[in-house]
Design a protein around this motif. Structure first.
Motif, PDB file in Angstrom:
ATOM      1  N   CYS A 112      14.757 -16.403  35.157  1.00 13.55           N
ATOM      2  CA  CYS A 112      14.111 -15.477  34.226  1.00 13.55           C
ATOM      3  C   CYS A 112      13.674 -16.198  32.962  1.00 13.55           C
ATOM      4  CB  CYS A 112      15.064 -14.335  33.857  1.00 13.55           C
ATOM      5  SG  CYS A 112      15.337 -13.121  35.161  1.00 13.55           S
ATOM      6  N   LEU A 113      14.543 -17.041  32.411  1.00  7.15           N
ATOM      7  CA  LEU A 113      14.209 -17.780  31.195  1.00  7.15           C
ATOM      8  C   LEU A 113      13.053 -18.752  31.449  1.00  7.15           C
ATOM      9  CD1 LEU A 113      17.829 -18.510  29.894  1.00  7.15           C
ATOM     10  CD2 LEU A 113      16.167 -16.940  28.886  1.00  7.15           C
ATOM     11  N   VAL A 136       9.689 -11.838  37.102  1.00  2.00           N
ATOM     12  CA  VAL A 136      10.962 -11.577  36.429  1.00  2.00           C
ATOM     13  C   VAL A 136      11.442 -10.158  36.727  1.00  2.00           C
ATOM     14  CG1 VAL A 136      12.080 -11.306  34.169  1.00  2.00           C
ATOM     15  CG2 VAL A 136      10.619 -13.277  34.620  1.00  2.00           C
ATOM     16  N   ALA A 137      10.539  -9.200  36.763  1.00  2.00           N
ATOM     17  CA  ALA A 137      10.929  -7.830  37.094  1.00  2.00           C
ATOM     18  C   ALA A 137      11.539  -7.752  38.484  1.00  2.00           C
ATOM     19  CB  ALA A 137       9.722  -6.900  36.987  1.00  2.00           C
ATOM     20  N   ARG A 138      11.008  -8.548  39.425  1.00  3.39           N
ATOM     21  CA  ARG A 138      11.591  -8.563  40.771  1.00  3.39           C
ATOM     22  C   ARG A 138      12.958  -9.259  40.768  1.00  3.39           C
ATOM     23  NH1 ARG A 138       7.507  -6.226  40.527  1.00  3.39           N
ATOM     24  NH2 ARG A 138       9.106  -4.732  39.913  1.00  3.39           N
ATOM     25  N   LEU A 152      19.301  -8.758  40.273  1.00  6.89           N
ATOM     26  CA  LEU A 152      20.453  -8.666  39.384  1.00  6.89           C
ATOM     27  C   LEU A 152      21.056  -7.259  39.407  1.00  6.89           C
ATOM     28  CD1 LEU A 152      19.020 -10.731  36.398  1.00  6.89           C
ATOM     29  CD2 LEU A 152      21.091 -11.301  37.687  1.00  6.89           C
ATOM     30  N   ILE A 153      20.197  -6.253  39.440  1.00 10.71           N
ATOM     31  CA  ILE A 153      20.680  -4.871  39.489  1.00 10.71           C
ATOM     32  C   ILE A 153      21.466  -4.627  40.774  1.00 10.71           C
ATOM     33  CG2 ILE A 153      19.927  -2.462  39.662  1.00 10.71           C
ATOM     34  CD1 ILE A 153      17.480  -3.362  37.890  1.00 10.71           C
ATOM     35  N   TYR A 211      12.323  -1.655  31.355  1.00  8.78           N
ATOM     36  CA  TYR A 211      12.844  -0.673  32.317  1.00  8.78           C
ATOM     37  C   TYR A 211      13.901  -1.302  33.215  1.00  8.78           C
ATOM     38  CZ  TYR A 211      12.726   2.271  36.542  1.00  8.78           C
ATOM     39  OH  TYR A 211      13.059   3.039  37.626  1.00  8.78           O
ATOM     40  N   HIS A 212      13.585  -2.453  33.775  1.00  9.85           N
ATOM     41  CA  HIS A 212      14.537  -3.112  34.663  1.00  9.85           C
ATOM     42  C   HIS A 212      15.748  -3.651  33.898  1.00  9.85           C
ATOM     43  CE1 HIS A 212      11.143  -3.078  37.554  1.00  9.85           C
ATOM     44  NE2 HIS A 212      12.107  -3.014  38.431  1.00  9.85           N
TER      45      HIS A 212
END
Length: 272
Positions: A55-56, A81-83, A88-89, A221-222
């Motif tokens: 992500c970073l 990154v959203a994917r 992570l979720i 949102y994510h």
């Protein structure tokens, strides 16, 4: 006459294991308690740190692309990154299979370690705009990490660079938002909301800026879903006990869910 091919030959000495450094990677799990579920606990957190590293990597490049007005490139990275955030979720679903009894059996061996101390998570928050200088001081014992976070603290966030782009495109962004102390938390502005309102009301005219706004909303949102999943998983496993690193546990996590990264992108929806 000799001819030379410019095509690189494949490195025959590279294997799947050597390329991925699997000996190091798979040798990095060292449970301390002897409790069966501690392996799951370690793997989930190590895998999460790898996803955070990606992500970073992506958001650093996306921020640079926004600065250079290469929004198509930024969109690709932000969407990725959203994917990753989805991964992570989902990891909370696996971690939640640890029962309170399982966790209690390994808890003492964790000492004062806590996800609260994750410098990559903190760097991600800084990059998204949630600046807190006190979080840098937590890393005083690791100079390289401390220096990295200190540098990120004073850099414009992803949202700061988006607003700077709006300013370069002719929108009336207040000067104190374009040139400010970026180590301080962002403060919402009616003028910034008005700029986004113009973008949202005229998407055909400002399509790339409209898409930038929605990509930012998608990230937040994510991120909030990830925070909520963390809250509910900790609530399920340890209830309202204090966290191992000294944090307030569930009450602290409930509080941070209220933090917003890009406030005008939410309030503008009320004005449309």
């Amino acid at each position: 006459m000799e001819t030379r091919s410019d095509t690189k030959k494949p490195a025959t000495d590279v294997t799947y294991g050597s390329y991925l450094k699997l000996d190091d990677l798979l040798g990095s799990q060292a449970p301390l308690s002897g409790v069966h579920d501690e392996m799951l606990f370690i793997v989930i957190h190590q895998a999460s740190e790898l996803w955070l590293k990606l992500c970073l990597h992506e958001l650093e490049a996306a921020r640079t692309a926004i600065v250079e007005d290469r929004l198509g490139t930024a969109f690709k990275m932000m969407a990725r990154v959203a994917r990753v955030q989805t991964q992570l979720i989902q990891s909370w679903e696996v971690l939640a299979t640890i029962t309170p009894a399982d966790y209690s059996a390994m808890r003492e061996g964790l000492g004062s370690s806590s996800g609260f101390q994750s410098h990559q998570y903190r760097a991600l928050e800084f990059m998204l705009g949630n600046k807190n200088a006190a979080m840098v001081d937590l890393q005083a014992g690791t100079p390289a990490v401390h220096a990295m976070l200190a540098a990120e603290l004073v850099r414009p966030s992803l949202y700061d660079e988006a607003l700077r782009l709006l300013g370069r495109r002719g929108f009336a962004i207040p000067a104190d938002h374009l040139r400010r102390d970026f180590s301080l938390p962002y403060v919402a502005s009616p003028e910034v909301e008005a700029a986004w309102r113009e973008v949202y009301r005229n998407p055909d005219t400002y399509w790339d800026l409209y898409e930038l706004a929605e990509k930012l909303v998608d990230l937040e949102y994510h991120f909030q879903l990830w925070r909520f999943g963390h809250l509910k998983t900790i609530e399920r496993i340890i209830g309202f006990k204090r966290g191992t690193g000294g944090s307030a546990g569930v009450p602290y996590l409930a509080k941070v869910i209220d933090q917003v990264f890009f406030p005008e992108l939410l309030t503008v929806r009320l004005a449309l």
